[in-house]
Scaffold this active site. Structure first.
Site, PDB file in Angstrom:
ATOM      1  N   HIS A  70      22.040  28.900 -54.583  1.00 41.86           N
ATOM      2  CA  HIS A  70      21.527  28.831 -53.035  1.00 41.86           C
ATOM      3  C   HIS A  70      20.099  29.023 -53.132  1.00 41.86           C
ATOM      4  O   HIS A  70      19.412  29.293 -51.857  1.00 41.86           O
ATOM      5  CB  HIS A  70      22.433  29.807 -52.243  1.00 41.86           C
ATOM      6  CG  HIS A  70      23.805  29.593 -52.234  1.00 41.86           C
ATOM      7  ND1 HIS A  70      24.173  28.916 -50.985  1.00 41.86           N
ATOM      8  CD2 HIS A  70      24.766  30.188 -52.800  1.00 41.86           C
ATOM      9  CE1 HIS A  70      25.589  28.630 -51.167  1.00 41.86           C
ATOM     10  NE2 HIS A  70      26.018  29.331 -52.150  1.00 41.86           N
ATOM     11  N   THR A  94      23.166  24.632 -59.224  1.00 46.65           N
ATOM     12  CA  THR A  94      23.999  23.707 -58.861  1.00 46.65           C
ATOM     13  C   THR A  94      22.839  22.460 -58.599  1.00 46.65           C
ATOM     14  O   THR A  94      21.990  22.569 -58.152  1.00 46.65           O
ATOM     15  CB  THR A  94      24.873  24.236 -57.678  1.00 46.65           C
ATOM     16  OG1 THR A  94      25.713  22.711 -57.127  1.00 46.65           O
ATOM     17  CG2 THR A  94      24.132  24.440 -56.706  1.00 46.65           C
ATOM     18  N   LYS A 105      24.037  21.297 -53.816  1.00 43.63           N
ATOM     19  CA  LYS A 105      23.655  21.845 -52.345  1.00 43.63           C
ATOM     20  C   LYS A 105      21.969  21.203 -52.266  1.00 43.63           C
ATOM     21  O   LYS A 105      22.106  20.291 -51.697  1.00 43.63           O
ATOM     22  CB  LYS A 105      23.497  23.378 -52.586  1.00 43.63           C
ATOM     23  CG  LYS A 105      25.035  23.959 -52.586  1.00 43.63           C
ATOM     24  CD  LYS A 105      25.260  25.224 -52.720  1.00 43.63           C
ATOM     25  CE  LYS A 105      26.465  26.030 -52.514  1.00 43.63           C
ATOM     26  NZ  LYS A 105      27.479  25.438 -53.542  1.00 43.63           N
TER      27      LYS A 105
END
Length: 586
Positions: free
Chosen positions: A357, A385, A388
């Site tokens: 995040h 990731t 996102k």
């Protein structure tokens, strides 16, 4: 005690000539003298093995009996080898393979240890085998008369329980309009997307995907080892390694798999490795820890002192790894990375940092919190990731070349999974390259998050104060959170996903708002006005001071559910797999 399980025995009349000691220790009947036992011996191919502690010698010299018994695929070889078969002498492994004798032996052991399971025989010195067998039959239904298992009912019961608790998840159709984010195709404004920067509609990303499809087709064609590696994989891994200033990187289908595979594989390659995990770590990290079967210690969330206390239990010579996240997606808290790195150096530990995040959102080039705080070089393994902030799909790890090569060579989750399609890797590559040089999106993202938190506070709504882009709006009840989400969608054309247990602890249910560059000031004003009306409609306290704030900050998320699993209080692992939707690793 083979009686309840033997298809031959159950077809015969039970007589009182067959006796059994009251302490359930030894059968005293005469096999050749008892009509029932004689008949049974003549028919049953398993009786010679049925009980270890029969003292009577079973005579199998009768040719007819022996011919029958040797036909049994379980006991045939055993009977052929021994003409006179004494159950007391049976040590052959074939005995345990008999489905009737193995169950009978288990029941016999329980009866010996706890005579109360045969209560009708406790006051008599000598009981009939027939009576004992009949009692066992009553306690253990006959195999050929068992009711059919209703498997569907098991699933229905599980789902009904989730529904009754207000935690049932509904997948809303939110088909996005490319070029018109954050709107869906029915003009609903989405406020909970993890495409934080709107890169999923960036022209550079779309163009790269289209060109890759035209050039290389739709799929990768196999695993990375079997014709599935293409130039986009190699270029993207090089770009990610450069982003995190590491020697190498490795792509996975998603970051759940990256975390799970990397942790479990590293543990297998380092004998005796002890893991230290933050209490609020994501399910993917916990699943990797569980799969590794390593010794683990869970330290209080972001608590440097508690981590130190746990580390100090081991000598420096013990291999150790600290596992934590940079930004925790439900509360918006940030790890004290530098202090954790200090401890890692002091106690000789590896560090594993999940930047899911944070990548694309923080740091001069979007490498995450570790880059922003100037400690990226002190982290051994970083996971991230591409789904996102980068707006596409996939996960990865970045580390030195030895670690990456070891995971590449030994991780089943990598080896036996088809490679990402060329279109996906090409799109991700374009996104990573763009955000390395462009800061406009990050600046707008931070400004939107700051503005929305200020507006919600001014409206007296219960927003948690965070230092990150995460904007949690507290509700405190699962069923109510779901009803309010439905109402926002139906009345205001606003979609915000309800966040319930086990993604967050019970009593801290919330909306998790994710404002970004695609949300305009007008959209934010409408959202705040709609939420104020909603709070009044549902008669909720519109106080910034949160009743659950202490619980939120002290709560231990997934690791707390692991404790419940050990204590036998539920099925938390199933809950984690089914319910962790909002913070899923993609």
């Amino acid at each position: 005690m083979f009686a309840p399980y033997c298809p031959y025995f159950k077809s015969m009349s039970i007589t009182n000539n067959d006796t059994y000691n009251a302490d359930h220790s030894m059968y005293t009947g005469n096999l050749t003298g008892s009509p029932m036992m004689t008949t049974l011996h003549n028919q049953c191919p398993f009786i010679a093995m049925a009980k270890r502690n029969y003292s009577t010698v079973i005579n199998t010299s009768n040719t007819g009996n022996q011919n029958q018994t040797t036909r049994c695929p379980v006991s045939g070889k055993n009977v052929q080898d021994q003409t006179n078969a004494t159950v007391n002498g049976r040590t052959d492994g074939n005995v345990s393979k008999c489905p009737f004798s193995s169950m009978a032996s288990s029941f016999q052991q329980k009866a010996t240890l706890d005579p109360s399971i045969l209560p009708s025989f406790t006051n008599s010195p000598l009981k009939s085998l027939g009576e004992i067998a009949q009692t066992a039959l009553n306690m253990s239904p006959s195999t050929d008369k068992e009711e059919k298992i209703d498997y569907t009912k098991q699933f229905t019961t599980a789902i009904d329980k989730v529904k009754s608790e207000g935690r049932y998840r509904v997948f809303r159709n939110m088909t996005r309009q490319c070029g018109n984010f954050p709107h869906s195709d029915d003009n609903t404004v989405v406020w909970c997307s993890n495409d934080y920067l709107g890169m999923g509609q960036n022209p550079k990303v779309i163009d790269a995907i289209q060109r890759a499809v035209q050039e290389s087709g739709a799929g990768s064609g196999g695993t990375r080892n079997i014709a599935g590696t293409n130039k986009y994989h190699l270029e993207l891994e090089q770009e990610l390694a450069d982003l995190h200033q590491k020697e190498a990187a490795l792509l996975f289908a998603n970051c759940y798999s990256a975390n799970q595979s990397a942790i479990s594989t590293i543990v297998k390659l380092i004998p005796g490795l002890v893991l230290f995990s933050d209490a609020k770590n994501h399910a993917s990290l916990i699943d990797g820890i569980k799969q590794s079967r390593a010794t683990k210690h869970v330290f209080k969330h972001n608590d440097v002192d508690d981590l130190r206390d746990n580390l100090s239990k081991y000598p420096k010579s013990t291999p150790k790894m600290i596992i934590f996240e940079s930004v925790y997606s439900m509360d918006g808290t940030v790890a004290p990375i530098e202090q954790f790195c200090d401890l890692a150096e002091e106690f000789n530990c590896l560090t594993f940092l999940d930047e899911v995040h944070a990548v694309g959102l923080y740091g001069d080039r979007g490498a995450g919190i570790a880059e922003r705080d100037g400690v990226m070089s002190r982290i051994d393994i970083i996971s991230g990731t591409l789904a996102k902030a980068f707006g596409v799909y996939g996960g990865y790890i970045a580390a030195n070349k030895q670690i990456v090569d070891a995971v590449r060579s030994f991780a089943p989750g990598f080896i036996f999974t088809s490679a990402l399609p060329p279109s996906v890797t090409a799109g991700a590559l374009a996104s990573v390259r763009h955000l390395k040089s462009s800061t406009v999106e990050r600046q707008q993202h931070q400004q939107r998050a700051s503005d929305l938190k200020r507006m919600l506070k001014s409206a007296g709504l219960p927003v948690m104060d965070t230092t990150t882009h995460i904007v949690p709006l507290m509700v405190g009840d699962a069923a109510l959170c779901k009803r309010m989400s439905d109402r926002l969608l139906e009345k205001y054309k606003i979609y915000v996903q309800p966040i319930n247990y086990p993604t967050v602890p019970v009593g801290t249910e919330r909306f998790r708002l994710t404002p970004g560059p695609v949300h305009t000031p007008q959209m934010m004003a409408y959202l705040v006005d709609s939420l104020k009306e909603l709070w009044e409609e549902f008669k909720l306290e519109s106080k910034v001071e949160l009743q659950q704030s202490q619980k939120v900050r002290e709560g231990v998320y997934q690791h707390e559910y692991e404790k419940e699993e050990r204590d036998g209080k539920g099925l938390p692992l199933l809950d984690i797999m089914v319910n962790v939707v909002s913070s899923s690793r993609t």
